[in-house]
Design a protein around this motif. Structure first.
Motif, PDB file in Angstrom:
ATOM      1  N   ASP A  90       0.806  -1.150   0.176  1.00 50.18           N
ATOM      2  CA  ASP A  90      -0.021   0.076   0.083  1.00 50.18           C
ATOM      3  C   ASP A  90       0.767   1.379  -0.011  1.00 50.18           C
ATOM      4  OD1 ASP A  90      -2.479  -1.626   0.195  1.00 50.18           O
ATOM      5  OD2 ASP A  90      -1.958  -1.691   2.333  1.00 50.18           O
ATOM      6  N   CYS A  91       1.877   1.352  -0.977  1.00 45.53           N
ATOM      7  CA  CYS A  91       2.769   2.382  -0.905  1.00 45.53           C
ATOM      8  C   CYS A  91       2.830   3.116  -2.454  1.00 45.53           C
ATOM      9  CB  CYS A  91       4.190   1.768  -0.591  1.00 45.53           C
ATOM     10  SG  CYS A  91       4.652   0.420  -1.354  1.00 45.53           S
ATOM     11  N   GLU A 114      -3.854   7.204   2.609  1.00 46.03           N
ATOM     12  CA  GLU A 114      -4.880   6.888   1.946  1.00 46.03           C
ATOM     13  C   GLU A 114      -4.913   6.911   0.312  1.00 46.03           C
ATOM     14  OE1 GLU A 114      -8.985   5.085   2.469  1.00 46.03           O
ATOM     15  OE2 GLU A 114      -7.406   5.562   3.676  1.00 46.03           O
ATOM     16  N   ASN A 115      -5.327   5.958  -0.223  1.00 45.86           N
ATOM     17  CA  ASN A 115      -5.346   6.005  -1.967  1.00 45.86           C
ATOM     18  C   ASN A 115      -4.051   6.728  -2.316  1.00 45.86           C
ATOM     19  OD1 ASN A 115      -6.613   5.640  -4.522  1.00 45.86           O
ATOM     20  ND2 ASN A 115      -7.563   7.761  -4.277  1.00 45.86           N
ATOM     21  N   VAL A 116      -2.922   6.351  -1.816  1.00 44.20           N
ATOM     22  CA  VAL A 116      -1.761   6.756  -1.690  1.00 44.20           C
ATOM     23  C   VAL A 116      -1.073   7.360  -3.220  1.00 44.20           C
ATOM     24  CG1 VAL A 116      -0.118   4.846  -1.559  1.00 44.20           C
ATOM     25  CG2 VAL A 116       0.625   6.854  -0.639  1.00 44.20           C
ATOM     26  N   VAL A 117      -1.258   6.391  -3.927  1.00 41.65           N
ATOM     27  CA  VAL A 117      -0.359   6.901  -5.382  1.00 41.65           C
ATOM     28  C   VAL A 117      -1.340   8.084  -5.938  1.00 41.65           C
ATOM     29  CG1 VAL A 117       0.011   5.911  -7.704  1.00 41.65           C
ATOM     30  CG2 VAL A 117       0.278   4.470  -5.921  1.00 41.65           C
ATOM     31  N   PRO A 118      -2.597   8.199  -6.275  1.00 47.25           N
ATOM     32  CA  PRO A 118      -3.002   9.296  -6.848  1.00 47.25           C
ATOM     33  C   PRO A 118      -3.032  10.459  -5.996  1.00 47.25           C
ATOM     34  CG  PRO A 118      -4.723   7.744  -6.440  1.00 47.25           C
ATOM     35  CD  PRO A 118      -3.536   7.080  -6.026  1.00 47.25           C
ATOM     36  N   SER A 119      -2.949  10.207  -4.550  1.00 48.62           N
ATOM     37  CA  SER A 119      -3.226  11.523  -3.537  1.00 48.62           C
ATOM     38  C   SER A 119      -1.546  11.999  -3.467  1.00 48.62           C
ATOM     39  CB  SER A 119      -3.766  10.843  -2.456  1.00 48.62           C
ATOM     40  OG  SER A 119      -2.828  10.036  -1.770  1.00 48.62           O
ATOM     41  N   PHE A 120      -0.632  11.334  -3.549  1.00 52.58           N
ATOM     42  CA  PHE A 120       0.892  11.770  -3.303  1.00 52.58           C
ATOM     43  C   PHE A 120       1.173  12.395  -4.735  1.00 52.58           C
ATOM     44  CE2 PHE A 120       5.452  11.316  -3.481  1.00 52.58           C
ATOM     45  CZ  PHE A 120       5.677  12.052  -2.665  1.00 52.58           C
ATOM     46  N   ARG A 121       0.561  11.850  -5.984  1.00 51.10           N
ATOM     47  CA  ARG A 121       0.821  12.426  -7.226  1.00 51.10           C
ATOM     48  C   ARG A 121       0.176  13.916  -7.361  1.00 51.10           C
ATOM     49  NH1 ARG A 121      -1.101   8.726 -10.571  1.00 51.10           N
ATOM     50  NH2 ARG A 121      -3.244   9.905 -10.792  1.00 51.10           N
ATOM     51  N   GLU A 122      -0.825  13.867  -6.620  1.00 48.15           N
ATOM     52  CA  GLU A 122      -1.520  15.441  -6.380  1.00 48.15           C
ATOM     53  C   GLU A 122      -0.298  16.377  -5.533  1.00 48.15           C
ATOM     54  OE1 GLU A 122      -5.519  17.289  -5.238  1.00 48.15           O
ATOM     55  OE2 GLU A 122      -5.439  15.233  -5.573  1.00 48.15           O
ATOM     56  N   HIS A 174      10.511  12.501  -8.549  1.00 45.63           N
ATOM     57  CA  HIS A 174       9.768  11.686  -9.170  1.00 45.63           C
ATOM     58  C   HIS A 174       8.579  10.925  -8.436  1.00 45.63           C
ATOM     59  CE1 HIS A 174       8.779   7.716 -11.559  1.00 45.63           C
ATOM     60  NE2 HIS A 174       8.796   7.115 -10.257  1.00 45.63           N
ATOM     61  N   CYS A 175       7.671  10.723  -9.084  1.00 41.57           N
ATOM     62  CA  CYS A 175       6.859   9.913  -8.049  1.00 41.57           C
ATOM     63  C   CYS A 175       5.905   8.854  -8.757  1.00 41.57           C
ATOM     64  CB  CYS A 175       5.579  10.824  -7.515  1.00 41.57           C
ATOM     65  SG  CYS A 175       4.721  11.569  -8.552  1.00 41.57           S
ATOM     66  N   THR A 176       5.531   7.779  -8.458  1.00 45.58           N
ATOM     67  CA  THR A 176       4.842   6.641  -9.019  1.00 45.58           C
ATOM     68  C   THR A 176       3.534   7.375  -9.932  1.00 45.58           C
ATOM     69  OG1 THR A 176       5.593   5.334  -7.399  1.00 45.58           O
ATOM     70  CG2 THR A 176       3.954   4.438  -8.971  1.00 45.58           C
ATOM     71  N   ASP A 177       3.374   7.097 -11.041  1.00 45.65           N
ATOM     72  CA  ASP A 177       2.240   7.410 -12.048  1.00 45.65           C
ATOM     73  C   ASP A 177       0.977   6.378 -11.596  1.00 45.65           C
ATOM     74  OD1 ASP A 177       3.457   9.635 -13.137  1.00 45.65           O
ATOM     75  OD2 ASP A 177       4.363   8.602 -14.589  1.00 45.65           O
ATOM     76  N   LEU A 178       1.245   5.160 -11.768  1.00 47.87           N
ATOM     77  CA  LEU A 178       0.058   4.085 -11.745  1.00 47.87           C
ATOM     78  C   LEU A 178      -0.126   3.594 -10.429  1.00 47.87           C
ATOM     79  CD1 LEU A 178       0.970   2.861 -15.344  1.00 47.87           C
ATOM     80  CD2 LEU A 178      -0.781   4.602 -14.798  1.00 47.87           C
ATOM     81  N   GLU A 186       7.835   0.059  -7.669  1.00 50.09           N
ATOM     82  CA  GLU A 186       8.644   0.757  -7.735  1.00 50.09           C
ATOM     83  C   GLU A 186       9.574   0.850  -6.330  1.00 50.09           C
ATOM     84  OE1 GLU A 186       7.800   4.665  -9.050  1.00 50.09           O
ATOM     85  OE2 GLU A 186       7.377   4.178 -11.326  1.00 50.09           O
ATOM     86  N   CYS A 187       8.750   0.896  -5.237  1.00 50.89           N
ATOM     87  CA  CYS A 187       9.425   0.729  -3.936  1.00 50.89           C
ATOM     88  C   CYS A 187      10.254  -0.851  -3.759  1.00 50.89           C
ATOM     89  CB  CYS A 187       8.436   0.564  -2.858  1.00 50.89           C
ATOM     90  SG  CYS A 187       7.467   2.054  -2.496  1.00 50.89           S
TER      91      CYS A 187
END
Length: 380
Positions: free
Chosen positions: A239-240, A316-324, A356-360, A367-368
């Motif tokens: 979940d990362c 929470e919902n980490v990939v899209p929220s961190f990309r934002e 750089h942050c994860t896109d998908l 990636e981690c």
């Protein structure tokens, strides 16, 4: 009339090695740094000839050159193995002193602020990693302190949870870090050094924000144990998402501020590592962009152009929220539509865009795993 040399034109000489993958051997060079115009040149010791004529190389600073450092010059990753002359050794020995700091578990939420304080004090982060050690492991690492009356409390404070160990380099680094940390007792620190780290973030004699090395010898032992031992990464790989602070942003001293922003926004940073990618690793990691992004080659160049700070980030919902939080890839676009995003604040261009942050969503764990479980470690 005799020409008077410019007194600012000091030449520092370093012994460096480049690992030639094709020949499977280390190739030795002398690297020279000229302070009057921040130029460099390199001499090939094996073939007894000039390898690189004196030229500008803006991404390499004198602060980056110390024994044990890894630097990149025209895509070649060089390991600084020593000083190449007595003048350089005499001038830089104290200016390039090493020390060790460990941010204690109770200060987890202040990792970014404390790191920022180190960087603002002129201390270069040569190595950094998160650790979660047992009391017995800590007792081994701090065995040189076992006679101190606070030894048991030190172990207790460090064994509570996640800590971050750092190797810091700078002028008279041992004393400089002690002054920055302040007296060991936070109450005394608040009375005598109210702006010190322990005055601001310490709770008591055990939970006093940071452990700092007492002497240069202690620093050497602590760096070797906490940053040189093969302890497992603290990454969960569940979940990362991945955050890479790019070389230009780390060199500019923005890592602490970026980490602070991530933590203030409610994300969990569950693993941190300062590492150095070679071109093959950078190309492999960014392979998905090869046929999609025209800037692929420049992205690879940047990713292997110096140390990167990689973080496993959870939430929470980490990939899209961190990309934002990171914002659009182009910092100029980010400044208009997400002015408080990481790239808007610390990015310089589409290539040098701070992180750089994860896109998908499906790639966060992959990636981690790549950085924390698959890649060989590159101790710096």
């Amino acid at each position: 009339m005799a020409t008077v040399s410019d007194p600012r034109d000091v030449r520092y000489a370093f012994s460096v090695e480049w690992f030639d993958v094709n020949a499977q051997m280390n190739r030795p060079y002398s690297l020279f740094y000229y302070t009057v115009d921040d130029t460099i040149e390199m001499f090939d010791l094996r073939n007894h000839r000039m390898f690189l004529k004196r030229c500008k190389y803006p991404s390499l600073r004198l602060a980056d050159l110390f024994v044990g450092a890894s630097v990149v010059v025209f895509a070649r990753q060089l390991k600084v193995t020593g000083y190449a002359d007595d003048f350089t050794r005499s001038q830089l020995d104290t200016r390039k002193e090493k020390t060790c700091a460990i941010i204690k578990p109770h200060c987890y939420e202040k990792i970014g602020v404390i790191l920022e304080a180190f960087q603002q004090a002129g201390l270069v982060v040569a190595h950094m990693r998160s650790l979660k050690l047992t009391r017995d492991q800590l007792a081994e690492g701090f065995q040189h302190l076992h006679e101190q009356p606070t030894f048991s409390e030190l172990l207790d404070s460090m064994a509570e949870d996640f800590a971050v160990a750092l190797e810091l380099v700078g002028p008279n680094a041992v004393r400089a870090l002690q002054d920055l940390a302040g007296p060991a007792n936070p109450e005394e620190a608040r009375a005598r050094a109210p702006t010190s780290l322990r005055a601001r973030y310490g709770r008591d004699g055990a939970q006093n924000a940071v452990h700092v090395s007492a002497t240069a010898d202690a620093a050497e032992r602590e760096i070797r144990f906490f940053l040189g031992s093969p302890f497992p990464a603290t990454a969960t790989c569940r979940d990362c998402t991945l955050c890479c602070v790019l070389p230009h942003a780390h060199a500019a001293g923005h890592t602490g501020a970026i980490l602070n922003t991530i933590l203030e926004e409610g994300f969990e940073v569950s693993a941190i590592e300062l590492t150095q990618l070679d071109r093959a690793n950078a190309s492999e990691f960014l392979e998905v962009y090869r046929t999609v992004v025209p800037e692929y080659t420049s992205m690879v160049d940047e990713l292997c152009n110096g140390p990167v700070v990689v973080c496993e980030v959870r939430g929470e919902n980490v990939v899209p929220s961190f990309r934002e939080l990171c914002g659009p890839v182009d910092p100029e676009v980010a400044k208009h539509i997400r002015p408080q995003s990481v790239r808007a604040r610390w990015g310089e261009s589409k290539i040098r865009n701070a992180v750089h942050c994860t896109d998908l969503p499906e790639d966060g764990v992959l990636e981690c795993e790549y950085f924390f479980r698959i890649l060989p470690t590159h101790p710096l």
